[in-house]
Write an enzyme that holds these catalytic residues in place. Structure first.
Site, short mmCIF file in Angstrom:
data_model
loop_
_atom_site.label_atom_id
_atom_site.label_comp_id
_atom_site.label_asym_id
_atom_site.label_seq_id
_atom_site.Cartn_x
_atom_site.Cartn_y
_atom_site.Cartn_z
N HIS A 29 -12.77 32.24 72.67
CA HIS A 29 -12.46 32.84 71.37
C HIS A 29 -11.31 32.07 70.72
O HIS A 29 -10.14 32.40 70.88
CB HIS A 29 -12.08 34.32 71.53
CG HIS A 29 -11.97 35.05 70.23
ND1 HIS A 29 -12.33 36.38 70.09
CD2 HIS A 29 -11.57 34.66 69.00
CE1 HIS A 29 -12.14 36.76 68.84
NE2 HIS A 29 -11.67 35.73 68.16
N HIS A 31 -10.56 29.90 66.89
CA HIS A 31 -11.06 29.51 65.55
C HIS A 31 -10.52 28.13 65.18
O HIS A 31 -9.31 27.89 65.30
CB HIS A 31 -10.60 30.51 64.49
CG HIS A 31 -11.18 31.88 64.65
ND1 HIS A 31 -12.21 32.35 63.86
CD2 HIS A 31 -10.89 32.87 65.52
CE1 HIS A 31 -12.52 33.59 64.23
NE2 HIS A 31 -11.72 33.93 65.24
N ASP A 145 -19.12 31.58 62.10
CA ASP A 145 -18.61 32.94 61.93
C ASP A 145 -18.84 33.41 60.49
O ASP A 145 -18.23 32.88 59.56
CB ASP A 145 -17.10 32.94 62.27
CG ASP A 145 -16.60 34.32 62.62
OD1 ASP A 145 -17.42 35.17 63.04
OD2 ASP A 145 -15.39 34.57 62.46
N GLY A 177 -13.87 38.89 59.69
CA GLY A 177 -13.28 39.29 58.42
C GLY A 177 -12.88 40.75 58.42
O GLY A 177 -12.37 41.26 59.42
N HIS A 204 -17.10 39.86 66.00
CA HIS A 204 -15.78 40.50 66.00
C HIS A 204 -15.97 42.00 65.73
O HIS A 204 -16.59 42.37 64.72
CB HIS A 204 -14.89 39.94 64.89
CG HIS A 204 -14.30 38.59 65.18
ND1 HIS A 204 -15.06 37.46 65.31
CD2 HIS A 204 -13.01 38.21 65.35
CE1 HIS A 204 -14.27 36.43 65.56
NE2 HIS A 204 -13.01 36.85 65.58
N GLU A 207 -11.49 45.46 66.60
CA GLU A 207 -10.17 44.82 66.50
C GLU A 207 -9.29 45.74 65.65
O GLU A 207 -8.28 46.26 66.12
CB GLU A 207 -10.30 43.43 65.87
CG GLU A 207 -8.98 42.69 65.69
CD GLU A 207 -9.16 41.36 64.97
OE1 GLU A 207 -10.23 41.12 64.38
OE2 GLU A 207 -8.20 40.55 65.00
N ASP A 285 -7.61 32.83 70.02
CA ASP A 285 -7.95 33.27 68.66
C ASP A 285 -7.56 32.24 67.61
O ASP A 285 -8.35 31.36 67.29
CB ASP A 285 -7.34 34.65 68.38
CG ASP A 285 -8.15 35.43 67.35
OD1 ASP A 285 -9.17 34.91 66.87
OD2 ASP A 285 -7.77 36.57 67.02
#
Ligand SMILES: [Zn+2]
Length: 348
Positions: A29, A31, A145, A177, A204, A207, A285
């Site tokens: 995970h 980005h 994503d 998002g 996702h 969260e 992340d």
């Protein structure tokens, strides 16, 4: 929480990040856009003749502020070669941190909206990944994503592009998002088509959203892994269901603290998720925006009360839950098992 004595907890908490840097690890995970360092962004700004970037331009104090900072970072990726450089930079950072395989989210819609061609972007990612591999790794796979708040139509345009320009490096489709913007059920047919086309769903959820969001990501979108998913800790029935379904949660401790997804004052539920038998991995992340590394995430996990066998299981789970082809996945598992079995913690 797991049943660990206070003395053990203190010893684990004191463990240094450096100890984990020497162990092979897998980050499922991370980005691409959130991994761009301040110095690399400044270099892009210089090349583009833009005003110098100041540190407070990327400051944030909550989840909305984080999304704004993420969007600002994206504006510095203008040419396909910028993506290639970004992948090379991320590869170097991961290699220095002992990461031997990573699955990297990128947000194509953000970039195609600004006029970049999806096909060119993916070619640049592939070139970057080849260069990283030739330089000693890690191996990299990519997950496109989707932006939930931009709706189903925009997401379907992305899927059509992915179908027109398939890549062996882009193996997954996600949704990120604003979690409560549009319900998952609206995306269910698109995800079913994507999965039929051979893409893995990595979504996702849970969260900033409720436990139900985690359930829907798996049940409606077919997610094999859930990004974060920490809200599941509030629902013991859901935890049992996730365990039964063998759904992996990719947990990002520093991220949760920095965005306020899990308030700093409350003990993080990671140990509770592990104790419930839910498969868990650790992810960095957006390592540049959150100023973290995967090794630091392991040190933090130790500080939440996880004992050494639990940390070993988490490291192994990251290999098991990877999207690599079966033989490569098995090789990765063996590499991690051997190295982590030989690990003798400094305070152990
Ligand atoms: Zn993420």
């Amino acid at each position: 929480m797991v049943g660990i004595g206070a003395r053990r907890l203190a010893a684990s908490g004191a463990r240094r990040t450096g100890e984990f840097r020497h162990l092979p690890k897998v980050d499922l995970h991370v980005h691409l856009e959130g991994s761009l360092s301040f110095s690399l962004l400044r270099r892009f700004a210089r090349d583009q003749g833009r005003a110098g970037l100041r540190t407070h331009d990327l400051a944030f104090h909550d989840f909305d502020g984080f999304l704004r900072a993420f969007a600002r970072v994206c504006t510095y990726l203008c040419r396909p070669v910028d993506f290639e450089l970004a992948v090379q930079y991320l590869g170097r950072r991961l290699r220095r941190d002992g990461v031997i395989h990573a699955e990297v989210f990128f947000s194509p819609q953000v970039h195609t909206r600004r006029g970049l061609e999806y096909a060119e972007l993916v070619k640049a990612l592939e070139r970057g990944a080849r260069e990283v591999k030739a330089a000693g790794g890690p191996s990299l796979l990519f997950i496109a994503d989707g932006v939930r708040q931009w709706g189903v139509e925009s997401f379907q345009v992305l899927l059509a592009e992915m179908e027109r320009h398939p890549s062996p490096s882009v193996v997954g489709i996600g949704l990120g998002g604003v979690e409560d913007a549009i319900p998952s059920r609206a995306f269910a047919p698109a995800f079913a088509a994507a999965r039929d086309g051979g893409l893995a769903a990595v979504v996702h959820a849970g969260e900033t959203g409720p436990p139900a969001a985690v359930f829907e990501a798996v049940e409606l979108l077919g997610a094999c892994r859930v990004g974060h998913g920490v809200a599941a800790a509030q629902d013991s029935e859901l935890l049992r269901w996730l365990k039964r379904r063998k759904v992996t949660l990719d947990v990002c401790l520093t991220s949760n603290g920095r965005t306020g997804a899990w308030p700093a004052g409350r003990p993080h539920p990671l140990a509770g998720l592990v104790d419930a038998g839910v498969p868990v991995t650790l992810g960095s992340d957006d390592p540049a925006l959150f100023r973290t590394t995967l090794s630091r995430e392991y040190a933090r996990a130790a500080a939440t009360g996880l004992d050494d066998p639990a940390l070993r299981r988490i490291a192994g789970q990251a290999a098991r839950a990877s999207l690599l082809p079966p033989r490569a996945r098995r090789r990765l598992q063996v590499t991690l098992e051997v190295a982590w079995r030989a690990w003798r913690p400094a305070d152990g």
